[in-house]
Design an enzyme around this catalytic site. Structure first.
Site, short mmCIF file in Angstrom:
data_model
loop_
_atom_site.label_atom_id
_atom_site.label_comp_id
_atom_site.label_asym_id
_atom_site.label_seq_id
_atom_site.Cartn_x
_atom_site.Cartn_y
_atom_site.Cartn_z
N SER A 135 21.35 49.80 50.15
CA SER A 135 20.34 49.23 50.85
C SER A 135 19.39 48.93 52.18
CB SER A 135 19.44 48.26 49.10
OG SER A 135 18.51 47.81 49.44
N TYR A 148 21.73 40.79 44.09
CA TYR A 148 22.06 42.74 44.32
C TYR A 148 22.24 42.65 45.98
CZ TYR A 148 19.47 47.06 45.54
OH TYR A 148 19.51 47.99 46.56
#
Length: 287
Positions: A135, A148
């Site tokens: 990401s 995350y």
């Protein structure tokens, strides 16, 4: 000879698009998904393609082993795409430890489990590609999403170190860093997302939401990630990191260009005009 790819987390989004894209470009694809009750859309989209759906929960060793055993019946695995992931959006103080661990179990340890399943055969054959879908938050630490972001940093780190370890064996490792992509990860992480107007962290929560809102306006689709993955696999010009989307590229370059303290100080009590102005200046993103 047809190359074989195994993709994890394929019921929707990036994994769904990547499985189809690879199958359309000559790969025999094994699409792993945890819940086969969600398999029909992919099965219908891949009706005429060399794609098989396999049950696969990357957090369970037996499930992972079974999926790889099925794929290997077709031949050695040439490409592994670690895409399975879960999200969360809550300040660290309010995040239960078990929830933090669950994010790592899928996003990091699930990927490591899959890498260890294919690495011996790739090393022995002197060929193969491992793709880690991380990401832009694996490139830039993001407040309100620490579990995350940290899991993606960990996978970024593992990918970089592994690329070094296996380079001399002819195995390619690449990290793919999407920005905000229109997938179901936001809906699927609703239970781990806590927005409280009365919380002392409310300004941080709201700013994090504005960053995603800016991405939603762009509306980047999973297909652009799938296209990047195929390019990263097949290009003769090896590159470790592949940011996907203007927001990912802007945040990657912008964060490298500013001091750590400049980024940290954006957590201060800034007016919206000041915060938004800095975001645009540093990262090229209009909030």
């Amino acid at each position: 000879m047809t190359k074989i790819a195994l993709v994890t987390g394929t019921s929707t989004g990036i994994g769904f698009a990547t499985s189809l894209h690879l199958a359309r470009h000559g790969y025999r694809v094994f699409a792993g998904m945890r819940n086969l009750a969600k398999a029909d859309p992919l099965r219908e989209a891949a009706a005429s393609l060399p794609l098989d759906i396999v049950e696969m929960d990357v957090t369970v060793q037996a499930s992972t082993d079974a999926a790889f055993d099925i794929a290997r019946q077709a031949g050695p695995i040439d490409v592994l795409v670690n895409n399975a992931g879960v999200g969360a959006a809550t300040p660290l103080e309010l995040t239960p430890e078990e929830e933090h661990r669950a994010v790592f179990e899928t996003n990091y340890f699930g990927a490591i489990r899959c890498i260890q399943a294919v690495l011996p055969e790739m090393r022995e054959r002197g060929a193969g590609t491992i793709v880690n879908v991380t990401s832009m938050e694996g490139l830039m630490a993001m407040s309100n999403q620490i579990p995350y972001s940290a899991s993606k940093w960990a996978l970024e780190c593992a990918g970089e170190a592994l690329a070094h370890e296996v380079y001399r064996f002819g195995v390619r490792v690449v990290n793919i860093e999407p920005g905000v992509i229109m997938t179901d990860i936001f809906k699927n992480s609703a239970s781990a997302t806590r927005y409280d107007r009365e919380s002392p962290y409310q300004p941080i929560m709201r700013r994090n939401g504005k960053m995603f809102s800016a991405g939603f306006k762009v509306g980047a689709q999973p297909d652009i990630v799938a296209e990047t993955i195929l390019e990263a696999i097949e290009t003769p010009d090896y590159k470790l990191r592949w940011p996907v989307g203007d927001d990912a590229l802007g945040m990657y370059r912008g964060r490298q260009a500013i001091a750590d303290e400049d980024w940290v100080s954006m957590g201060d009590n800034l007016s919206d005009a000041d915060y938004n102005g800095r975001y645009l200046q540093y990262f090229g993103i209009q909030l």
